[in-house]
Design an enzyme around this catalytic site. Structure first.
Site, short mmCIF file in Angstrom:
data_model
loop_
_atom_site.label_atom_id
_atom_site.label_comp_id
_atom_site.label_asym_id
_atom_site.label_seq_id
_atom_site.Cartn_x
_atom_site.Cartn_y
_atom_site.Cartn_z
N ASP A 166 0.86 -1.18 0.00
CA ASP A 166 0.00 0.00 0.00
C ASP A 166 0.90 1.23 0.00
O ASP A 166 1.51 1.58 1.02
CB ASP A 166 -0.90 0.02 1.24
CG ASP A 166 -1.98 -1.06 1.21
OD1 ASP A 166 -1.73 -2.14 0.62
OD2 ASP A 166 -3.06 -0.83 1.78
N LYS A 234 -6.96 3.28 -3.52
CA LYS A 234 -7.36 3.32 -2.11
C LYS A 234 -7.56 4.76 -1.67
O LYS A 234 -6.77 5.63 -2.03
CB LYS A 234 -6.27 2.64 -1.27
CG LYS A 234 -6.48 2.65 0.23
CD LYS A 234 -5.34 1.90 0.93
CE LYS A 234 -5.38 2.05 2.44
NZ LYS A 234 -4.26 1.35 3.11
N LYS A 270 -10.36 0.24 -2.56
CA LYS A 270 -10.27 0.04 -1.12
C LYS A 270 -10.56 1.35 -0.38
O LYS A 270 -9.71 2.22 -0.30
CB LYS A 270 -8.88 -0.47 -0.72
CG LYS A 270 -8.70 -0.67 0.78
CD LYS A 270 -7.30 -1.20 1.10
CE LYS A 270 -7.02 -1.25 2.59
NZ LYS A 270 -5.66 -1.76 2.90
#
Length: 334
Positions: A166, A234, A270
């Protein structure tokens, strides 16, 4: 806008080939700017109204039980604190494998998300479980570091066994209009995710949408990241005042839908930060179903970045099965 290539999602070498076919869009800073600023402007009122309307849908009984289990299976169970210890990470991994030790029918979570120095600990604790190890990298959460430092951070996490990375974008560069710099950085991190055997950790690109100021910027950065090869986009780090919101997540879902229609490549979404209740999680699942459909309704393509959401899902799950709410000591405090 590029012409549609295929409605079938691509992956691996095929996806790389399709991105290469769109190389004219990213050939220069000017070309990328023209493309991103040529995207349709966001109708903020319409977006917010649509997100609010989807939030009013009601899910009952059997469908609710299914949705709760689906939400549990989509969680990236997360600990990202300076006081994290190997013991805390192992305990979190145990909870991810068996969220409710008294009920083995509860599904396991999708991933455990930790800092790079805790990846090896999580990998060992999760061995054989099928749960992925996700690691934040690239000077999380601010992203304020030189590119070699960010790449070293990523390579260390991948070498330790991370299945997913991430990363955080350089919001300063993006807000300054240096789109090609952000694009090249995402590409470089994507390359750093490749292991010596040729396989690669999946790359989730964090925008920190609470700092991007406008919905148009969220649409632009979504396309920018996908053009650079993001496997997931995300919303947030969970470390700022405004994290995931329904309108922003809806906008990102629309972006991945449109990107697949244009490029034939499916990208995951996400939302992270601030999603704490079962009611909120179910609203997001309705949004996914209504916006992008069943193709995204699994942990391969949709995740919740959460630390406290799991406990509420577990308590609501028991309420459905027993007819009464559990006490606060029913679930562990992470």
């Amino acid at each position: 806008m590029p012409t549609a290539i295929s409605e079938v999602p691509a992956s691996g070498n095929e996806a790389a080939g399709r991105l290469a076919s769109m190389a004219d869009v990213t050939a220069s800073d000017g070309a990328l700017r023209r493309f991103l600023h040529g995207l349709p402007g966001v109708d903020a009122v319409g977006l917010q109204a649509r997100a609010a309307a989807l939030g009013t849908r009601s899910i009952k009984t059997t469908a609710k039980a299914y949705a709760i289990d689906l939400a549990i299976s989509m969680i990236d169970l997360t600990t990202l604190e300076g006081a994290d210890t190997p013991g805390k990470v192992r305990a979190l991994c145990a909870k991810g494998i068996h969220p409710d030790p008294t009920d083995r029918s509860v599904p396991k979570v999708a991933a455990i998300c930790v800092y790079p120095d805790m990846v090896a600990t999580a990998k060992e604790a999760l061995a054989g479980s099928g749960i992925h190890v996700a690691s934040v990298a690239t000077a999380f959460p601010a992203g304020r570091a030189a590119l070699p430092v960010k790449l070293a951070d990523t390579r260390d996490a991948v070498a330790a066994g991370a299945d997913e990375i991430d990363m955080v974008i350089d919001r300063g560069a993006f807000l300054s209009g240096r789109y090609l710099d952000v694009f090249e950085e995402i590409k470089a991190v994507k390359e750093a995710c490749v292991r010596p055997d040729g396989t690669a950790a999946h790359l989730k690109v964090i925008f920190e949408t609470g700092e991007l100021q406008t919905y148009d910027n969220v649409r632009r950065v979504s396309w920018l990241a996908m053009l650079a090869g993001a496997d997931f986009i995300k919303t947030s780090t969970g470390k700022v005042a405004v994290n995931a919101t329904p309108p922003v997540t809806l906008l990102m879902l629309e972006a991945v839908r449109d990107f697949r229609a244009q490029a034939g490549i499916q990208v995951g979404v996400k939302p992270a930060g601030g999603i704490r209740t079962t009611k909120d999680a179910l609203k997001y699942l309705v949004m996914v179903n209504e916006t992008v459909g069943e193709d995204w309704l699994n942990a391969d393509w949709f995740r919740f970045g959460a630390s406290s959401l799991l406990n509420d899902l577990l308590m609501q799950r028991q309420k459905l099965s027993t007819g009464r709410y559990s006490g606060p000591d029913y679930v562990t405090v992470d």
